[in-house]
Design an enzyme around this catalytic site. Sequence first.
Site, PDB file in Angstrom:
ATOM      1  NE  ARG A  50      -2.736  -5.333   6.892  1.00  0.00           N
ATOM      2  CZ  ARG A  50      -3.499  -5.954   6.558  1.00  0.00           C
ATOM      3  NH1 ARG A  50      -4.055  -6.821   7.712  1.00  0.00           N
ATOM      4  NH2 ARG A  50      -4.218  -5.614   5.628  1.00  0.00           N
TER       5      ARG A  50
ATOM      6  NE  ARG B  71      -6.332 -12.015   6.103  1.00  0.00           N
ATOM      7  CZ  ARG B  71      -7.135 -10.382   5.811  1.00  0.00           C
ATOM      8  NH1 ARG B  71      -7.491  -9.727   4.731  1.00  0.00           N
ATOM      9  NH2 ARG B  71      -8.091 -10.083   6.987  1.00  0.00           N
TER      10      ARG B  71
ATOM     11  CG  PHE C 280     -12.636   2.945   7.921  1.00  0.00           C
ATOM     12  CD1 PHE C 280     -12.138   2.096   6.748  1.00  0.00           C
ATOM     13  CD2 PHE C 280     -13.462   1.418   8.836  1.00  0.00           C
ATOM     14  CE1 PHE C 280     -12.443   1.073   6.563  1.00  0.00           C
ATOM     15  CE2 PHE C 280     -13.759   0.638   8.499  1.00  0.00           C
ATOM     16  CZ  PHE C 280     -13.125   0.414   7.029  1.00  0.00           C
TER      17      PHE C 280
ATOM     18  CD  GLU D 299      -9.237  -8.747  -3.205  1.00  0.00           C
ATOM     19  OE1 GLU D 299     -10.031  -8.507  -2.415  1.00  0.00           O
ATOM     20  OE2 GLU D 299      -8.424  -9.201  -2.595  1.00  0.00           O
TER      21      GLU D 299
ATOM     22  CG  HIS E 227      -4.905  -6.239  -0.240  1.00  0.00           C
ATOM     23  ND1 HIS E 227      -6.950  -5.989   0.456  1.00  0.00           N
ATOM     24  CD2 HIS E 227      -5.616  -7.543  -1.389  1.00  0.00           C
ATOM     25  CE1 HIS E 227      -7.209  -6.863  -0.086  1.00  0.00           C
ATOM     26  NE2 HIS E 227      -6.974  -7.482  -0.908  1.00  0.00           N
TER      27      HIS E 227
ATOM     28  CE  LYS F  62      -3.801  -2.276   2.285  1.00  0.00           C
ATOM     29  NZ  LYS F  62      -5.030  -2.159   3.711  1.00  0.00           N
TER      30      LYS F  62
ATOM     31  CE1 TYR G 197      -9.125  -2.596   0.774  1.00  0.00           C
ATOM     32  CE2 TYR G 197      -8.700  -0.697  -0.830  1.00  0.00           C
ATOM     33  CZ  TYR G 197      -8.433  -2.000   0.322  1.00  0.00           C
ATOM     34  OH  TYR G 197      -6.985  -2.144   0.589  1.00  0.00           O
TER      35      TYR G 197
ATOM     36  CG  ASN H 158      -3.620  -1.963   6.938  1.00  0.00           C
ATOM     37  OD1 ASN H 158      -3.581  -1.914   5.990  1.00  0.00           O
ATOM     38  ND2 ASN H 158      -4.279  -3.324   7.301  1.00  0.00           N
TER      39      ASN H 158
ATOM     40  CB  THR I 121      -6.837  -5.323  10.706  1.00  0.00           C
ATOM     41  OG1 THR I 121      -7.315  -6.463   9.627  1.00  0.00           O
ATOM     42  CG2 THR I 121      -7.362  -4.276   9.480  1.00  0.00           C
TER      43      THR I 121
HETATM   44  P1  IDP Z   1      -8.147  -6.735   6.173  1.00  0.00           P
HETATM   45  O1  IDP Z   1      -6.968  -5.797   4.838  1.00  0.00           O
HETATM   46  O2  IDP Z   1      -7.525  -6.993   6.999  1.00  0.00           O
HETATM   47  O3  IDP Z   1      -8.329  -7.812   5.448  1.00  0.00           O
HETATM   48  P2  IDP Z   1     -10.483  -5.195   6.037  1.00  0.00           P
HETATM   49  O4  IDP Z   1     -11.453  -5.106   7.573  1.00  0.00           O
HETATM   50  O5  IDP Z   1     -11.136  -5.813   4.795  1.00  0.00           O
HETATM   51  O6  IDP Z   1      -9.570  -5.428   7.730  1.00  0.00           O
HETATM   52  O7  IDP Z   1     -10.121  -3.518   5.848  1.00  0.00           O
HETATM   53  C1  IDP Z   1     -10.037  -3.098   4.591  1.00  0.00           C
HETATM   54  C2  IDP Z   1      -8.784  -2.187   4.426  1.00  0.00           C
HETATM   55  O8  IDP Z   1      -9.235  -0.919   5.806  1.00  0.00           O
HETATM   56  C3  IDP Z   1      -7.674  -2.052   5.798  1.00  0.00           C
HETATM   57  O9  IDP Z   1      -6.591  -3.474   5.098  1.00  0.00           O
HETATM   58  C4  IDP Z   1      -7.724  -0.688   5.965  1.00  0.00           C
HETATM   59  O10 IDP Z   1      -6.368   0.125   5.361  1.00  0.00           O
HETATM   60  C5  IDP Z   1      -8.384  -0.235   6.379  1.00  0.00           C
HETATM   61  N1  IDP Z   1      -9.580  -0.055   7.548  1.00  0.00           N
HETATM   62  C6  IDP Z   1     -10.210  -1.550   8.212  1.00  0.00           C
HETATM   63  N2  IDP Z   1     -10.706  -0.695   9.243  1.00  0.00           N
HETATM   64  C7  IDP Z   1     -10.608   0.605   9.911  1.00  0.00           C
HETATM   65  C8  IDP Z   1     -10.714   1.485  10.674  1.00  0.00           C
HETATM   66  O11 IDP Z   1     -11.275   1.202  11.772  1.00  0.00           O
HETATM   67  N3  IDP Z   1     -10.128   3.097  10.479  1.00  0.00           N
HETATM   68  C9  IDP Z   1      -8.985   2.760   9.553  1.00  0.00           C
HETATM   69  N4  IDP Z   1      -9.142   2.257   8.603  1.00  0.00           N
HETATM   70  C10 IDP Z   1      -9.407   0.907   8.622  1.00  0.00           C
HETATM   71 MG    MG Z   2     -10.140  -7.503   3.947  1.00  0.00          MG
END
Ligand code: IDP
Ligand code: MG
Length: 139
Positions: free
Chosen positions: A104, A87, A59, A128, A117, A11, A51, A114, A93
Amino acid sequence: MSGKRTFTMIKPDAVEKGYIGEILAKITEAGFRISAMKMTQMTKRDAEKFYEIHKERPFFGELVEYMTRGPIVAAVLEKENAVEDFRTLIGATNPEEAAEGTIRKLYATSIGENAIHGSDSDENAEKEIAFHFSGREIF
Ligand code: IDP
Ligand code: MG
């Protein structure tokens, strides 16, 4: 049956900080083969589509802004049990909750920024991959 492919993006925060090389090394050391890869920048439309599942989350705007602010490295990775193993390699996350040694834990800044992806299911991995790559870009 678990699949052999997953999709990743390094990212914008991790690209900005110069972590591309170290992150790719972690990925290949963990036994993944890179079968497609490119540096690209997502448009607002791309990020909103990619997304889409999060569009009602508070967010979402911040996520689209972040993911479009600079280049990413998108890649297709091959390995047995690719989705689950990747993963595990990237970690939770929220980097504060990510296990020691995960990508991460090592490179992410916050739950939003973070670093990386990883697809969450075989079905989403295929979607994807098709979103970012054409068949002739995958080797
Ligand atoms: P993942 O990437 O671990 O699968 P997801 O819940 O699918 O996590 O969320 C997608 C992306 O959205 C995250 O990787 C992160 O960049 C962002 N994100 C997720 N939760 C939050 C939050 O609570 N605040 C801000 N950004 C968030
Ligand atoms: Mg996800």
